[in-house]
Design a protein around this motif. Structure first.
Motif, PDB file in Angstrom:
ATOM      1  N   PHE A 523      87.212 -10.578 -16.170  1.00 24.95           N
ATOM      2  CA  PHE A 523      87.981  -9.562 -16.897  1.00 24.95           C
ATOM      3  C   PHE A 523      89.153  -9.866 -17.488  1.00 24.95           C
ATOM      4  CE2 PHE A 523      92.254  -7.820 -15.508  1.00 24.95           C
ATOM      5  CZ  PHE A 523      91.627  -5.973 -15.869  1.00 24.95           C
ATOM      6  N   HIS A 530      86.962  -1.739 -21.836  1.00 26.84           N
ATOM      7  CA  HIS A 530      88.005  -2.304 -20.624  1.00 26.84           C
ATOM      8  C   HIS A 530      89.043  -1.272 -20.185  1.00 26.84           C
ATOM      9  CE1 HIS A 530      91.793  -4.081 -19.242  1.00 26.84           C
ATOM     10  NE2 HIS A 530      91.698  -5.729 -19.222  1.00 26.84           N
ATOM     11  N   ARG A 531      89.293  -1.328 -18.776  1.00 26.68           N
ATOM     12  CA  ARG A 531      89.475  -0.136 -18.253  1.00 26.68           C
ATOM     13  C   ARG A 531      91.366   0.382 -19.448  1.00 26.68           C
ATOM     14  NH1 ARG A 531      92.308  -2.180 -13.172  1.00 26.68           N
ATOM     15  NH2 ARG A 531      93.952  -3.754 -13.462  1.00 26.68           N
ATOM     16  N   GLN A 564      84.601   4.137 -12.351  1.00 25.18           N
ATOM     17  CA  GLN A 564      84.537   2.301 -12.346  1.00 25.18           C
ATOM     18  C   GLN A 564      83.163   1.942 -12.185  1.00 25.18           C
ATOM     19  OE1 GLN A 564      87.127   1.834  -9.036  1.00 25.18           O
ATOM     20  NE2 GLN A 564      87.365   2.656 -11.097  1.00 25.18           N
ATOM     21  N   ASN A 572      86.313  -3.451 -12.796  1.00 22.19           N
ATOM     22  CA  ASN A 572      84.693  -3.427 -13.142  1.00 22.19           C
ATOM     23  C   ASN A 572      84.688  -3.265 -14.025  1.00 22.19           C
ATOM     24  OD1 ASN A 572      82.139  -4.748 -13.213  1.00 22.19           O
ATOM     25  ND2 ASN A 572      82.400  -5.475 -10.809  1.00 22.19           N
ATOM     26  N   ILE A 573      82.973  -2.343 -14.433  1.00 24.27           N
ATOM     27  CA  ILE A 573      82.893  -1.429 -15.703  1.00 24.27           C
ATOM     28  C   ILE A 573      83.743  -0.081 -15.745  1.00 24.27           C
ATOM     29  CG2 ILE A 573      80.733  -1.097 -16.868  1.00 24.27           C
ATOM     30  CD1 ILE A 573      81.318  -3.328 -16.801  1.00 24.27           C
ATOM     31  N   SER A 654      83.500  -7.939 -15.061  1.00 25.59           N
ATOM     32  CA  SER A 654      82.887  -7.427 -16.137  1.00 25.59           C
ATOM     33  C   SER A 654      83.167  -7.267 -17.794  1.00 25.59           C
ATOM     34  CB  SER A 654      85.244  -6.518 -16.775  1.00 25.59           C
ATOM     35  OG  SER A 654      85.272  -7.680 -17.214  1.00 25.59           O
ATOM     36  N   GLY A 657      80.062  -5.722 -19.318  1.00 25.29           N
ATOM     37  CA  GLY A 657      80.181  -4.870 -19.900  1.00 25.29           C
ATOM     38  C   GLY A 657      80.403  -4.765 -21.820  1.00 25.29           C
TER      39      GLY A 657
END
Length: 806
Positions: A523, A530-531, A564, A572-573, A654, A657
């Motif tokens: 992450f 990215h979130r 996610q 995570n993704i 992540s 992703g």
């Protein structure tokens, strides 16, 4: 000097009635150990402490904390001391050893205290006296928290060094990043074993990159106050991989996280923040949303309090056992922290003297380790002795044939320097004044702030190592003297922005600014997926003069519900950066089900919703949640499973992703070095994985009708740290503590917050879980910064005349 601080004081309870406050204001600074204190609690049990002197203020803060969270403070103290195995037995011993190894001996904390400013000494001693006063009263009246009786002991007197120890542990958890070299080395070993040296090295490079220009940044490209700093200390040297069982040594840090989770820490922390400037605000006043994300526990790590006297006029959240408001608001400023994520700690491989294992090689000499023998009590087992050693780099975590591995941490031993930097920021009248203090913060945090004058700001803080030019940052560093830090990134080159032209700032643990390099795993290895994109996409659409408190409430919900995978994996993704690219590669002619599925996914808002979270049916409303969450692992296993293997692939999280993004998007800044498709095209892989997912869902739900593929909602498990427990709640990816501020003088100030499950750590208290319903229904309570704002909402008032220890 500290001995007298271990003696309990006592207090005189003057009143528990709702009496008018009468405390001195505008008086000259009093001598230490004088004054009175009033503790006023609102209808959520949240204390406001009003002192008549600095000493009485912090005495009251310690006393009020102990009233609410004495058991939690005891567990935090024991965790920091490395004495939890005395309560929890052998499973806690490994974490105790690691914590005591990292925080060092008590002499170091005493030295920090003795070198502190006179103001800090007063704060820590008065705070300690307040805690001890409550402990003495609770013992005398038989009102200790029930957990003490359950474990069969009474708390020892508190000491200022107990608070310093907790501060050390807090910064280790939320403001120290890196130290992953052994895990990286284990991954490289496994990748080479699966793919051979050449391709294994390529895959390692694909999964461990230094800087991706496509990653979303906190500082906007046109808003930086400083240039890119390519000399941020990340080298590109060739990998050096000594032969060792790295996984076994790295497990010591896993033991540490296990102990931290027992007290509501150890999640790695994260947090989000958004601040909106005057030109976008409907009132012309800045708006701030803080969302510190720590562990889900009952009670949670945060403890809310107002602190009022002289230069301390704050309301926000601290940690039990610490005289500090970590996030919150003052008369002039609001601020919130986000874990910075930059690599500020390194593991060194020390060459051990073959003729004397008590020595290691450094700068051409054999040096003796600095060692001490520590004893650990273990419930149900004999005491355990452990020799703990340190090299010039730091504490030794483990050994391998001919080697020892030590951990060097930027900021270690500078805990009271961090406290002093925070105090200056809290007392500042503007973001410009705050910056002068924050320059000296030694650990790594991102801090977002607004002031009532209308300024908004972001700073990436801490001492960030400048590494040797040929030092490889991913793998154990050469401990012989050839890979020493070359100082720290100068303040003028640290990421920051004040009043950016776009009118807003957001942060969710993403990359600080363009050109910023980082050697962290998963992450924290920042890439385009990215979130943080959920925040930036929302804020970038705001029109001037439209943003309100409700705007930030909506943003919080929007980000918290964004899908996610898995649905309760906060880091995570996230679907938004990937779904469109995935759908563009689906061959809808490959299976008769695909046109309808592609349309369903294309129309999905990428939210994971059960529309009535207080009384819904317990399933997400859209089948798109289950489809996406099944499609994703089918795709990544198909494409990467053979190359990454069963050990590396789950650890990448992540990172996968970003690999998929680079696989699908043309013209990326970091193209993949290894061919993962094994002869397939990207379209074939994406389409086949979606077909596999549909087949899996048909079997799982015993139906071919997608309308019935409704995934059960994910939940938050609030882990008890004492004898009280609360129900699970619907999963939301948001702060465990949330607050939203509109800044400005007088009536222009609006503040609201929620801290689930509740203020008290006592399961018998009405305030143990009275904010849980607010939390899961996205509601807030007033923050009530001023005394007049408390009118009609006062639950109790007590006045104390401290009786100071001699």
């Amino acid at each position: 000097m500290l001995d007298h601080l271990r003696k309990p004081g006592f207090l005189v309870r003057l009143s528990c009635a709702l009496l008018p406050l009468a405390f001195a204001t505008g008086v000259e600074a009093a001598t230490p150990k004088e004054g009175e204190v009033t503790i006023l609690r609102d209808n959520y049990g949240t204390p406001r402490v009003y002192g008549s002197t600095d000493a009485s203020l912090w005495y009251g803060v310690g006393y009020a904390m102990a009233q609410d969270r004495l058991w939690q403070a005891e567990l935090l103290r024991r965790t920091a001391r490395g004495t939890t195995a005395e309560l929890f037995g052998p499973p806690a011993l490994g974490g105790d050893i690691t914590l005591r190894t990292l925080t060092g001996p008590e002499e170091g904390r005493i030295a920090q205290f003795e070198a502190a400013t006179e103001e800090q000494k007063l704060i820590f001693t008065a705070y300690t006296d307040g805690i001890n006063a409550y402990i003495a009263e609770a013992i005398r009246t038989g009102t200790l928290p029930q957990e003490f009786s359950a474990f069969g002991f009474e708390p020892e007197e508190w000491s200022p060094t107990d608070s310093i120890n907790i501060l050390q542990m807090l910064w280790l958890d939320v403001a120290t990043g890196g130290g992953e070299e052994l895990a990286n080395a284990a991954q490289l070993q496994q990748l080479i074993a699966i793919n051979g040296p050449e391709e294994g090295a390529k895959i390692f490079a694909d999964t461990h990159w230094l800087e991706d220009p496509d990653a979303p940044t906190i500082v906007p490209a046109n808003g930086a106050l400083n240039p890119a700093h390519p000399g941020a200390g990340i080298g590109h040297g060739k990998p050096v991989l000594p032969a060792a069982d790295f996984t076994k040594i790295q497990s010591r840090l896993d033991d540490l996280r296990s102990n931290l989770r027992r007290v509501g820490m150890g999640s790695g922390s994260s947090s989000n923040a958004a601040v909106i400037g005057p030109k976008l605000s409907a009132t012309g006043r800045p708006l701030l949303m803080g969302g510190p994300q720590v562990g889900y526990s009952s009670p949670q790590l945060g403890h809310e309090m107002g602190i009022h006297y002289s230069g301390y006029d704050t309301f926000g959240v601290g940690v039990a056992g610490l005289p500090l408001t970590v996030v919150g608001v003052s008369t002039d400023m609001s601020w919130t922290t986000v874990t910075g994520g930059t690599d500020n700690s390194d593991i060194y491989a020390e060459v051990v003297n073959p003729d004397n294992p008590q020595q290691y090689r450094f700068n051409g000499e054999w040096l003796d380790y600095d060692c001490r023998l520590e004893t650990f009590g273990v419930a149900g087992a004999p005491d355990t002795g452990k020799t703990i050693c340190e090299s010039v780099h730091g504490p030794v975590l483990g050994t391998a044939p001919g080697l020892a591995f030590s951990l060097k941490i930027a900021g270690r031993g500078k805990d009271l320097q961090s406290h002093e930097a925070y105090l200056g920021m809290i007392r500042a009248g503007s973001v410009q004044e705050a910056q002068e203090s924050l320059k000296n913060f030694p650990y790594n945090l991102s801090l977002v702030s607004a002031d009532r004058r209308g300024n908004i700001a972001y700073w990436h803080l801490g001492e960030i190592p400048l590494r040797a030019p040929d030092d490889n940052p991913w793998l154990p560093h050469d401990g012989t003297g050839n890979a020493e830090w070359q100082g720290f990134v100068p303040w003028e080159d640290m990421p920051r922005t004040v009043n950016p032209e776009q009118g807003w700032i957001s942060a969710w643990n993403n990359k600080p600014r363009a050109g910023w390099q980082n050697s962290r795993m998963d992450f924290w290895n920042w890439g385009p997926v990215h979130r943080a994109s959920t925040l930036t996409d929302y804020l970038s659409q705001l029109e001037p003069g439209t943003a309100t408190i409700e705007t930030l409430e909506e943003l919080n919900r929007f980000a918290g519900w964004t899908n996610q995978t898995p649905s309760n994996a906060a880091r995570n993704i996230f679907a938004p950066p990937l779904l469109g690219e995935l759908l563009s590669r689906v061959d809808t002619g490959a299976d008769p089900r695909l046109p309808a599925i592609a349309e369903l996914l294309g129309n999905w808002d990428m939210q994971q919703l059960d529309l009535e979270p207080m009384g819904g049916d317990g399933y997400y409303d859209s089948p798109a949640v289950a489809i996406f969450n099944t499609w994703w692992p089918a795709l990544t296993t198909r494409v990467f499973g053979d190359e990454l293997g069963p050990q590396v692939m789950p650890a990448l999280g992540s990172t996968l992703g970003n690999l998929v993004y680079r696989l699908l998007v043309d013209g990326v800044a970091l193209p993949l070095q290894h061919d993962y498709l094994d002869g397939e095209s990207a379209e074939q892989a994406v389409t086949a994985a979606l077909v596999d997912a549909l087949n899996q869902l048909t079997t799982e739900y015993a139906s071919s009708d997608p309308g019935g593929w409704l995934q059960p909602v994910a939940t938050i498990d609030w882990k008890p740290i004492g004898l009280g427990a609360v129900p699970d709640t619907v999963w939301m990816n948001r702060g465990t503590y949330n607050y939203i501020i509109q800044h400005g003088p007088g009536n222009n100030f609006i503040g609201q917050s929620v801290m689930a499950p509740g203020q008290s750590g006592d399961s018998q208290s009405p305030h143990f879980e009275d904010q849980l319903e607010l939390y899961q229904s996205w509601e807030y309570k007033p923050m009530r910064l001023t005394r007049s704002g408390l009118n009609g909402a006062i639950e109790s008032v007590i006045r104390l005349t401290p009786a100071w220890p001699n």
